[in-house]
Design a protein around this motif. Structure first.
Motif, PDB file in Angstrom:
ATOM      1  N   MET A  26      42.352  29.617  42.373  1.00 18.62           N
ATOM      2  CA  MET A  26      43.710  29.071  42.267  1.00 18.62           C
ATOM      3  C   MET A  26      43.862  28.244  40.998  1.00 18.62           C
ATOM      4  O   MET A  26      44.976  27.946  40.578  1.00 18.62           O
ATOM      5  CB  MET A  26      44.027  28.179  43.480  1.00 18.62           C
ATOM      6  N   ASP A  27      42.745  27.864  40.414  1.00 19.17           N
ATOM      7  CA  ASP A  27      42.785  27.054  39.192  1.00 19.17           C
ATOM      8  C   ASP A  27      42.444  27.888  37.960  1.00 19.17           C
ATOM      9  O   ASP A  27      42.015  27.350  36.941  1.00 19.17           O
ATOM     10  CB  ASP A  27      41.808  25.871  39.328  1.00 19.17           C
ATOM     11  N   ASP A  28      42.590  29.199  38.097  1.00 25.16           N
ATOM     12  CA  ASP A  28      42.322  30.124  36.981  1.00 25.16           C
ATOM     13  C   ASP A  28      40.925  29.919  36.405  1.00 25.16           C
ATOM     14  O   ASP A  28      40.729  30.014  35.204  1.00 25.16           O
ATOM     15  CB  ASP A  28      43.361  29.939  35.857  1.00 25.16           C
ATOM     16  N   ALA A  29      39.988  29.589  37.268  1.00 25.42           N
ATOM     17  CA  ALA A  29      38.654  29.251  36.780  1.00 25.42           C
ATOM     18  C   ALA A  29      37.615  30.312  37.124  1.00 25.42           C
ATOM     19  O   ALA A  29      36.426  30.027  37.104  1.00 25.42           O
ATOM     20  CB  ALA A  29      38.233  27.896  37.342  1.00 25.42           C
ATOM     21  N   VAL A  30      38.050  31.518  37.477  1.00 26.17           N
ATOM     22  CA  VAL A  30      37.065  32.586  37.753  1.00 26.17           C
ATOM     23  C   VAL A  30      37.435  33.834  36.949  1.00 26.17           C
ATOM     24  O   VAL A  30      38.613  34.076  36.676  1.00 26.17           O
ATOM     25  CB  VAL A  30      36.994  32.937  39.261  1.00 26.17           C
ATOM     26  N   ARG A  32      38.077  37.862  36.011  1.00 24.54           N
ATOM     27  CA  ARG A  32      38.930  38.836  36.710  1.00 24.54           C
ATOM     28  C   ARG A  32      38.180  39.567  37.815  1.00 24.54           C
ATOM     29  O   ARG A  32      38.700  39.794  38.905  1.00 24.54           O
ATOM     30  CB  ARG A  32      39.496  39.839  35.695  1.00 24.54           C
ATOM     31  N   GLY A  33      36.940  39.976  37.509  1.00 24.51           N
ATOM     32  CA  GLY A  33      36.170  40.721  38.503  1.00 24.51           C
ATOM     33  C   GLY A  33      35.962  39.921  39.783  1.00 24.51           C
ATOM     34  O   GLY A  33      36.019  40.462  40.889  1.00 24.51           O
ATOM     35  N   VAL A  34      35.726  38.636  39.626  1.00 26.00           N
ATOM     36  CA  VAL A  34      35.533  37.757  40.797  1.00 26.00           C
ATOM     37  C   VAL A  34      36.827  37.678  41.594  1.00 26.00           C
ATOM     38  O   VAL A  34      36.835  37.763  42.825  1.00 26.00           O
ATOM     39  CB  VAL A  34      35.081  36.340  40.350  1.00 26.00           C
ATOM     40  N   ARG A  35      37.934  37.551  40.878  1.00 24.81           N
ATOM     41  CA  ARG A  35      39.247  37.470  41.532  1.00 24.81           C
ATOM     42  C   ARG A  35      39.517  38.746  42.351  1.00 24.81           C
ATOM     43  O   ARG A  35      39.960  38.684  43.498  1.00 24.81           O
ATOM     44  CB  ARG A  35      40.330  37.299  40.452  1.00 24.81           C
TER      45      ARG A  35
END
Lengths: 94, 199
Positions: A26-30, A32-35
């Motif tokens: 939610m904090d754009d801290a991962v 793309r693949g993880v998302r």
């Protein structure tokens, strides 16, 4: 690591590892693949799906909260009387 | 650096404060609430907040000759407090990083108890949310509000509060977890009981 590699890495993780990652996503801290891996896992895992829905409800509620109402909440946070008395007495004692 | 938590507090102290009024006990009277809110917004433990304020007041008293009469007393004290808290946060007294995962997951990493399916948020949900936000530690609530209410980037929050970005992520996660648990108690359980009672 590649996007596909991240997806599979996340899918192999137990829910325990996903727990903090949902918040971090939610904090754009991962990456793309993880998302993507988290999104796929949430489709097949009912508890994680519910957990993610709860986080989203909390985030949506925060968006409704204006700065004014937060400051109203914080305004109620006054220095407790015992803390005030202790500080006063420490400095009075020298 | 201005603080989002103190901007709204008008500084009522005039530069012409008398010499007699310049004392730690007088500062506690005049600025106690603001100093307390500021410290509690940044330190998890209320005892640490009290220690930080005490040290800041002692430092301010020792360095009272440096206080410029043309600046505001409150801003000056908050600046000293900010430094003290910065030292504490960077030192060994950083907030605990426990995420409470042990109580939520078993040894195989699976949920011990499945999260409840929440019904659609209504007005009672938002009322409970506000209460819960006031109940979780201020050091978490502050970061959460900067991120979720004001939409500030995590990097910016890290700079603003003088903590690492990992610490920002951890605090956000702990804030959400605290709110989730609190809402489970204050709203979801009650809403579920009301539904069952009404049917």
């Amino acid at each position: 690591m590649s996007v596909v590699g991240d997806v599979f890495r996340v899918l192999r993780m137990p829910c325990r590892e996903h727990h903090a990652l949902y918040s971090r996503a939610m904090d754009d801290a991962v990456p793309r693949g993880v998302r993507i891996g988290l999104a796929i896992h949430a489709i097949i895992c009912k508890p994680c799906n519910r957990f993610r829905a709860q986080l989203r409800a909390i985030s949506d509620a925060a968006k409704r909260l204006s700065r004014d109402s937060y400051e109203r909440i914080m305004e109620s946070t006054r220095m407790p009387e015992d803390v005030r008395l202790r500080l006063r007495s420490r400095f009075n004692d020298g | 650096m201005s603080s989002p938590l103190t901007d709204s507090n008008p500084d009522v102290t005039t530069p012409s404060a008398t010499e007699q009024a310049l004392s730690p006990t007088a500062w506690v009277e005049r600025h106690g609430d603001v100093l307390w809110r500021y410290a509690r917004a940044r330190l998890h433990d209320p005892h640490e907040a009290e220690d930080a304020i005490q040290e800041a007041l002692a430092s301010a008293w020792a360095g009272r000759e440096e206080f410029r009469k043309d600046s505001s007393e409150r801003t000056w004290l908050l600046g000293i407090l900010r430094h003290k808290i910065g030292d504490m946060v960077r030192g060994s007294k950083s907030p605990p990083v426990s995420l409470g995962a042990d109580e939520l997951f078993n040894e195989r990493g699976l949920w011990r108890e499945n999260p409840a399916a929440w019904s659609r948020p209504d007005e009672s949900f938002f009322a409970a949310f506000e209460k819960c936000l006031a109940l979780i530690p201020a050091s978490l609530a502050d970061v959460f509000v900067l991120r979720e209410v004001r939409g500030m980037a995590c990097g910016r929050i890290s700079e603003e509060l003088g903590i690492s970005i990992e610490n920002v992520w951890v605090r956000l996660h702990r804030a959400r977890e605290g709110l989730r648990k609190c809402l489970g108690r204050k709203w979801a359980d009650k809403a579920g009981k009301a539904r069952r009672g009404g049917s």
